[in-house]
Scaffold this motif. Structure first.
Motif, PDB file in Angstrom:
ATOM      1  N   THR A  26      -5.965  81.830 100.917  1.00  0.00           N
ATOM      2  CA  THR A  26      -5.090  82.844 100.307  1.00  0.00           C
ATOM      3  C   THR A  26      -4.299  82.321  99.117  1.00  0.00           C
ATOM      4  O   THR A  26      -3.724  83.112  98.364  1.00  0.00           O
ATOM      5  CB  THR A  26      -4.088  83.358 101.358  1.00  0.00           C
ATOM      6  N   CYS A  28      -1.541  80.624  99.286  1.00  0.00           N
ATOM      7  CA  CYS A  28      -0.118  80.542  99.621  1.00  0.00           C
ATOM      8  C   CYS A  28       0.206  79.147 100.142  1.00  0.00           C
ATOM      9  O   CYS A  28      -0.630  78.479 100.763  1.00  0.00           O
ATOM     10  CB  CYS A  28       0.243  81.577 100.676  1.00  0.00           C
ATOM     11  N   CYS A  35       4.895  84.986 100.059  1.00  0.00           N
ATOM     12  CA  CYS A  35       3.437  85.054  99.909  1.00  0.00           C
ATOM     13  C   CYS A  35       2.761  85.198 101.267  1.00  0.00           C
ATOM     14  O   CYS A  35       1.813  85.972 101.422  1.00  0.00           O
ATOM     15  CB  CYS A  35       2.929  83.793  99.188  1.00  0.00           C
ATOM     16  N   ILE A  36       3.267  84.448 102.252  1.00  0.00           N
ATOM     17  CA  ILE A  36       2.672  84.527 103.593  1.00  0.00           C
ATOM     18  C   ILE A  36       2.836  85.926 104.183  1.00  0.00           C
ATOM     19  O   ILE A  36       1.908  86.487 104.776  1.00  0.00           O
ATOM     20  CB  ILE A  36       3.320  83.465 104.515  1.00  0.00           C
ATOM     21  N   GLY A  38       3.292  88.770 102.548  1.00  0.00           N
ATOM     22  CA  GLY A  38       2.686  89.834 101.759  1.00  0.00           C
ATOM     23  C   GLY A  38       1.188  89.767 101.644  1.00  0.00           C
ATOM     24  O   GLY A  38       0.580  90.638 101.020  1.00  0.00           O
ATOM     25  N   SER A  39       0.547  88.773 102.224  1.00  0.00           N
ATOM     26  CA  SER A  39      -0.900  88.607 102.098  1.00  0.00           C
ATOM     27  C   SER A  39      -1.623  89.280 103.267  1.00  0.00           C
ATOM     28  O   SER A  39      -1.541  88.816 104.418  1.00  0.00           O
ATOM     29  CB  SER A  39      -1.251  87.120 102.046  1.00  0.00           C
ATOM     30  N   ASN A  40      -2.334  90.360 102.982  1.00  0.00           N
ATOM     31  CA  ASN A  40      -3.131  91.023 104.016  1.00  0.00           C
ATOM     32  C   ASN A  40      -4.314  90.165 104.442  1.00  0.00           C
ATOM     33  O   ASN A  40      -4.718  90.179 105.608  1.00  0.00           O
ATOM     34  CB  ASN A  40      -3.628  92.375 103.504  1.00  0.00           C
ATOM     35  N   ALA A  41      -4.871  89.421 103.485  1.00  0.00           N
ATOM     36  CA  ALA A  41      -5.998  88.546 103.817  1.00  0.00           C
ATOM     37  C   ALA A  41      -5.589  87.485 104.822  1.00  0.00           C
ATOM     38  O   ALA A  41      -6.330  87.162 105.770  1.00  0.00           O
ATOM     39  CB  ALA A  41      -6.542  87.900 102.539  1.00  0.00           C
ATOM     40  N   LEU A  42      -4.387  86.926 104.629  1.00  0.00           N
ATOM     41  CA  LEU A  42      -3.894  85.917 105.564  1.00  0.00           C
ATOM     42  C   LEU A  42      -3.670  86.516 106.944  1.00  0.00           C
ATOM     43  O   LEU A  42      -3.974  85.877 107.967  1.00  0.00           O
ATOM     44  CB  LEU A  42      -2.591  85.312 105.032  1.00  0.00           C
ATOM     45  N   THR A  43      -3.170  87.729 106.987  1.00  0.00           N
ATOM     46  CA  THR A  43      -2.922  88.398 108.270  1.00  0.00           C
ATOM     47  C   THR A  43      -4.211  88.554 109.066  1.00  0.00           C
ATOM     48  O   THR A  43      -4.268  88.256 110.268  1.00  0.00           O
ATOM     49  CB  THR A  43      -2.267  89.768 108.044  1.00  0.00           C
ATOM     50  N   CYS A  70       9.243  88.089 108.464  1.00  0.00           N
ATOM     51  CA  CYS A  70       8.762  89.107 107.523  1.00  0.00           C
ATOM     52  C   CYS A  70       9.448  90.454 107.729  1.00  0.00           C
ATOM     53  O   CYS A  70       9.051  91.441 107.074  1.00  0.00           O
ATOM     54  CB  CYS A  70       7.249  89.268 107.665  1.00  0.00           C
TER      55      CYS A  70
END
Length: 450
Positions: A26, A28, A35-36, A38-43, A70
């Protein structure tokens, strides 16, 4: 002592390992909280890693840290789900009760009613499971659950899902049994039994796939099992809905196909066809349920993600119960409505029809030529005169016969209350229709009792 804010170092060890493995994809850094969060990919990556490698308790602890860092939502659907479930199933129960009363009044209880009652009794299983799981936290986000509550909630959801397939099958079977009680031709019965076989086989396959969606079966609710696997739960949900819609189409087309062969007026056919179509309106609820399946999968937040599909599944079953009960409820309503009200509505409909016919006849008469109207008027006058003379002669003959048999004299044109055919409101044409109703009568005595 006030509770402190959680940090990344409060994440369990398994969660930290998954987070560290997911961050490079991601871009981040571990210190970049914005960044952690707000990242949908990381989720999605973190959730997949934890589902595959971490225990339920590790997942619960990680989600709590994520929610605190968050500022994730604390909204709850628990009370709404309890209220929704109670109202929906109460309405379905009342409609089935009215259906059974209507069938009892009309003395037409059959196998279709047994199937409906069985489905209603079986519906108590998902009803109790949903209410119980809601008390444990179903409708809450995962980070708001108490320790040890996720496993029983997922077990209750599994039982509800399996029972849903069986109840839906019973409702389809009940509708088909209702058709078999209406259409008795051999051709229809053969077609209906073929459809019944298809529905039973189809639902058995779906039931089997639902029960054994995971191997071992307990993997569906016990996320601590890591050496098993599940099929695509979301794809299975779409399969169940698609098969239900196909069955609804068959149940709709079956009676309408044979209805076209019946010798009746078009308006009557439309009314009967609509009655049959009512029973398949559950397919509308099934179609509306499809979007809710987008969140029905092996999820890291199942207690929240499974709420929409649960609501729509309950609504689908309730609509099915309501629709298959409406034809019998119509019979009950016709028995309850006072005769005066039905007569009033019938008279209004009759007056409207007569007015329309009169207006149509008036218009058509105005368009005819004068000489045609004159000839028709003369013919009508002659017909009326002949009818009046015939009526007078019949009345005189009846009076003479009654005088001979009873000794009482009846003057021509006098009202005789002892004869049901003679009524002060009857017109000559009305009595003529009564007297000549039997076209094979040889004598007047065969028609009018002496």
């Amino acid at each position: 002592m006030e509770p402190r804010n959680l940090t990344l170092f409060d994440i369990p060890g398994c969660g930290l390992q998954c987070l560290a493995a997911s961050l490079p994809e991601t871009g981040c850094s571990l210190a970049d909280i914005n960044c952690i969060c707000g990242s949908n990919a990381l989720t999605h990556t973190l959730a997949a890693c934890m589902l595959a490698n971490c225990t339920v308790q590790d997942t619960l602890g990680t989600s709590r840290v994520q929610a605190d860092l968050c500022n994730l939502s604390n909204e709850s659907e628990k009370q709404t789900l309890i209220l929704y479930t109670s109202i929906v199933y109460s309405i379905a129960f009342l409609f089935v009760v009215f259906r059974m009363v209507g069938k009892t009044v009309s003395r037409r209880l059959g196998w279709d009613d047994m199937a409906v009652v069985s489905a209603l009794l079986l519906t108590a299983v998902p009803l109790g499971c949903i209410l119980r799981s809601a008390q444990d936290g179903f409708g809450e986000h995962l980070w708001n659950l108490q320790d040890g509550k996720l496993l029983p909630i997922l077990r209750y959801i599994y039982i509800s899902w399996v029972t849903y397939v069986v109840v839906l099958c019973l409702l389809k079977v009940s509708l088909l049994l209702f058709y078999l009680g209406v259409f008795t031709t051999p051709r229809f019965r053969k077609t209906a039994f073929c459809a019944l076989g298809f529905i039973l086989v189809n639902n058995f396959v779906v039931f089997f796939m639902t029960v054994f969606a995971c191997k071992p079966v307990s993997l569906f609710w016990d996320r601590d099992i890591k050496n098993g696997r599940c099929i695509n739960i979301q794809a299975l949900g779409y399969t169940v809905s698609a098969s239900a819609m196909v069955q609804d189409i068959i149940l709709l087309a079956l009676p309408l196909t044979f209805l076209r062969q019946l010798q009746m007026k078009r308006a009557r056919k439309i009314g009967v066809g609509f009655m049959f179509a009512i029973g398949t309106f559950g397919t509308v609820a099934t179609a509306m349920r499809l979007p809710s399946l987008s969140t029905f999968k092996i999820s890291i937040d199942p207690t929240w993600d499974y709420v929409p599909v649960t609501k729509w599944s309950q609504l689908e079953l309730a609509v099915c119960f309501i629709c298959i009960s409406l034809p019998s409820i119509r019979v009950l309503v016709s028995k309850i409505v006072p005769t005066s009200v039905k007569d009033f509505l019938s008279s209004k409909a009759g007056i409207s029809k007569i007015s329309n016919n009169s207006a149509s006849n008036t218009t058509s008469n105005k368009l005819r030529r004068p000489d045609v109207q004159s000839r028709e008027g003369q013919s009508s006058t002659r017909g009326t005169s002949m009818s009046a003379r015939w009526f007078q002669s019949v009345h005189l003959a009846s009076s003479k016969r009654q005088s001979k048999s009873t000794g009482d004299a009846h003057i021509e044109g006098e009202y005789d209350s002892t004869n049901p055919l003679w009524h002060k409101d009857n017109q000559p044409e009305d009595i003529e229709m009564i007297l000549v109703e039997d076209s094979k009568a040889k004598t007047y005595a065969n028609v009018v009792p002496k």
